[in-house]
Design an enzyme around this catalytic site. Structure first.
Site, PDB file in Angstrom:
ATOM      1  N   LYS A   1      29.229  11.140  43.284  1.00  0.00           N
ATOM      2  CA  LYS A   1      28.374  12.241  43.750  1.00  0.00           C
ATOM      3  C   LYS A   1      28.848  13.558  43.146  1.00  0.00           C
ATOM      4  CE  LYS A   1      31.209  12.713  47.944  1.00  0.00           C
ATOM      5  NZ  LYS A   1      31.279  12.392  49.382  1.00  0.00           N
TER       6      LYS A   1
ATOM      7  N   ARG B   1      28.771  12.787  62.171  1.00  0.00           N
ATOM      8  CA  ARG B   1      28.000  13.358  61.072  1.00  0.00           C
ATOM      9  C   ARG B   1      26.749  12.490  60.896  1.00  0.00           C
ATOM     10  NH1 ARG B   1      30.751  14.280  55.171  1.00  0.00           N
ATOM     11  NH2 ARG B   1      30.614  12.004  55.128  1.00  0.00           N
TER      12      ARG B   1
ATOM     13  N   TYR C   1      37.916  45.556  37.151  1.00  0.00           N
ATOM     14  CA  TYR C   1      37.186  46.217  38.240  1.00  0.00           C
ATOM     15  C   TYR C   1      38.161  46.755  39.288  1.00  0.00           C
ATOM     16  CZ  TYR C   1      32.675  44.278  36.780  1.00  0.00           C
ATOM     17  OH  TYR C   1      31.532  43.963  36.100  1.00  0.00           O
TER      18      TYR C   1
ATOM     19  N   MET D   1      33.083  37.919  36.979  1.00  0.00           N
ATOM     20  CA  MET D   1      32.120  36.819  37.001  1.00  0.00           C
ATOM     21  C   MET D   1      32.254  35.918  35.766  1.00  0.00           C
ATOM     22  SD  MET D   1      27.959  36.920  37.243  1.00  0.00           S
ATOM     23  CE  MET D   1      27.843  37.670  38.854  1.00  0.00           C
TER      24      MET D   1
END
Ligand SMILES: *Cc1c(COP(=O)(O)O)cnc(C)c1O
Length: 386
Positions: free
Chosen positions: A50, A144, A277, A326
């Site tokens: 997955k 769950r 930054y 980023m």
């Protein structure tokens, strides 16, 4: 995928790459064999692939595992399952999660096995024509997915649904990673409930199909259980969820994934200037700074800013300084004489005998390796090696 695999020879132009994960398929095979070695002869690996095989590439990893003899796969969603089918994965593909009942035809057309999450779901899925292959999930305490193990009548009725072809029964353990007495008792209770249900169903002449309950940690901590499948995810990829975890059985795992990037440029920054930054890093002296082409949008966690995280460049260590951006981050390379543009930066993995472990990243970022791996972004190319 930029790494082209041709006749097991790989043609990669590393120069073209901005940031990439190197996926070592020999290590994947090693981990698979380690797991196979400790499970019973009549038990098989259902590979959990997955979330793009935990960031390793769902299709490529599944294809390689298929070549190595794996015939059962587990994913989280129907779309992951369809992608594998379209990529010539022929074995059983079990969707561990919920699939909207409106997609029943996809389940049937692509020959996908669906987890039955409770009795209502079984009824809805069974309402319309066509038989769906399914494994029934029993909730033994995780709360769950799954039919409540205490409600035998409900569970029995699932097996009698007319449009379901039930081929398996399973449960999931919520504390198998912990060896604390209380957690072991809880887990043993889950296990007991599971086998009790299996026995009761059998005594009512219900065919429960194949049974399975162990994910990675349960394979290592509850290896004695008799099952038809084990469902390893994280250990297939050669790491534990968390480095602090102790396990009863110890297997020798080889991490499959390395994370690498490139230096865009190196510049000299004078004393008492800030980098990046905000006002988060001020040079204490003249400092050589390398700007590296990977950032938090690529999955390198912003939470690692200001933690003196190590990276490797030409076999030497440098520390990340300032806030991680980023798309980029900055590294102090004052002590790496030969650092220059286009050099490879290793953020996870080995470089000239030195090593940065994913364990450090996850620990410092307060998470588990599962998250660190699956957070890697789509811009990080996948390169396959042997
Ligand atoms: C993700 C998952 C697994 C694999 O878990 P690991 O801890 O990575 O081995 C197994 N079973 C279920 C139901 C899962 O959701």
């Amino acid at each position: 995928m930029r790494g082209v695999i041709m006749n097991d020879k790989i043609d990669i132009n590393y120069k073209d790459l901005r940031s990439y994960r190197e996926i070592n398929l020999s290590n994947l095979e090693h981990n698979l064999r380690e797991i196979e070695n400790i499970i019973d002869d009549n038990c098989k690996v259902m590979a959990v692939v997955k979330a793009d095989a935990y960031g390793h590439g769902g299709v490529e990893v599944s294809r390689h595992l298929q070549k190595l003899g794996v015939g059962n796969f587990a994913v989280a969603s129907i779309d992951e399952a369809i992608e594998l089918r379209k990529s010539k994965i022929y074995g059983e593909i079990l969707v561990l999660g919920y699939t909207p009942t409106s997609r029943k035809n996809d389940l049937i057309n692509f020959n996908i096995t669906q987890t039955i999450v409770d009795n209502d779901y079984a009824n809805k899925l069974s309402e319309t024509e066509g038989r769906v292959k399914a494994h029934v999930k029993i909730d033994t305490g995780m709360n769950r997915l799954g039919a409540n193990c205490k409600d035998l009548e409900n569970i029995v009725s699932i097996y009698k649904s007319k449009n379901l072809q039930i081929e398996g029964t399973f449960s999931h353990l919520s504390r198998a990673d912990s060896l604390l007495e209380e957690d072991v008792a809880f887990t043993n209770n889950q296990i007991e409930r599971f086998y009790e249900i299996i026995d009761k169903l059998k005594s009512e002449n219900i065919d429960v199909g194949k049974i399975h309950i162990q994910s990675s940690y349960a394979i290592l901590n509850y290896g004695h259980l008799k099952c038809d499948f084990v469902r390893p995810g994280i250990i297939l990829y050669g790491v534990s969820s968390s480095p602090m975890d102790d396990t009863i059985k110890d297997i020798y795992l080889k991490p499959v994934l390395s994370l690498k990037s490139k230096i865009a440029l190196v510049k000299d920054v004078k004393k008492s200037e800030t980098v990046g930054y905000g006002n988060n890093f001020t040079t204490a002296k003249q400092t050589k700074i390398a700007t590296v082409t990977i950032g938090y949008a690529d999955g390198y966690p912003r939470g690692l800013s200001k933690k003196n995280m190590r990276v490797l460049i030409n076999g030497e260590e440098g520390n990340i300084v300032g806030n991680i951006c980023m798309d980029q981050l900055m590294v102090d390379v004052t002590n790496i004489d030969n650092a220059k543009a286009e050099d490879i930066v290793t953020l996870i993995g080995e470089d000239c005998g030195k090593y940065v472990s994913i364990d450090d990243i996850s620990k410092i970022n307060n998470t588990i390796n599962n998250e660190t791996l699956t957070a890697l972004g789509t811009r990080v190319e996948k390169i396959y090696t042997y």
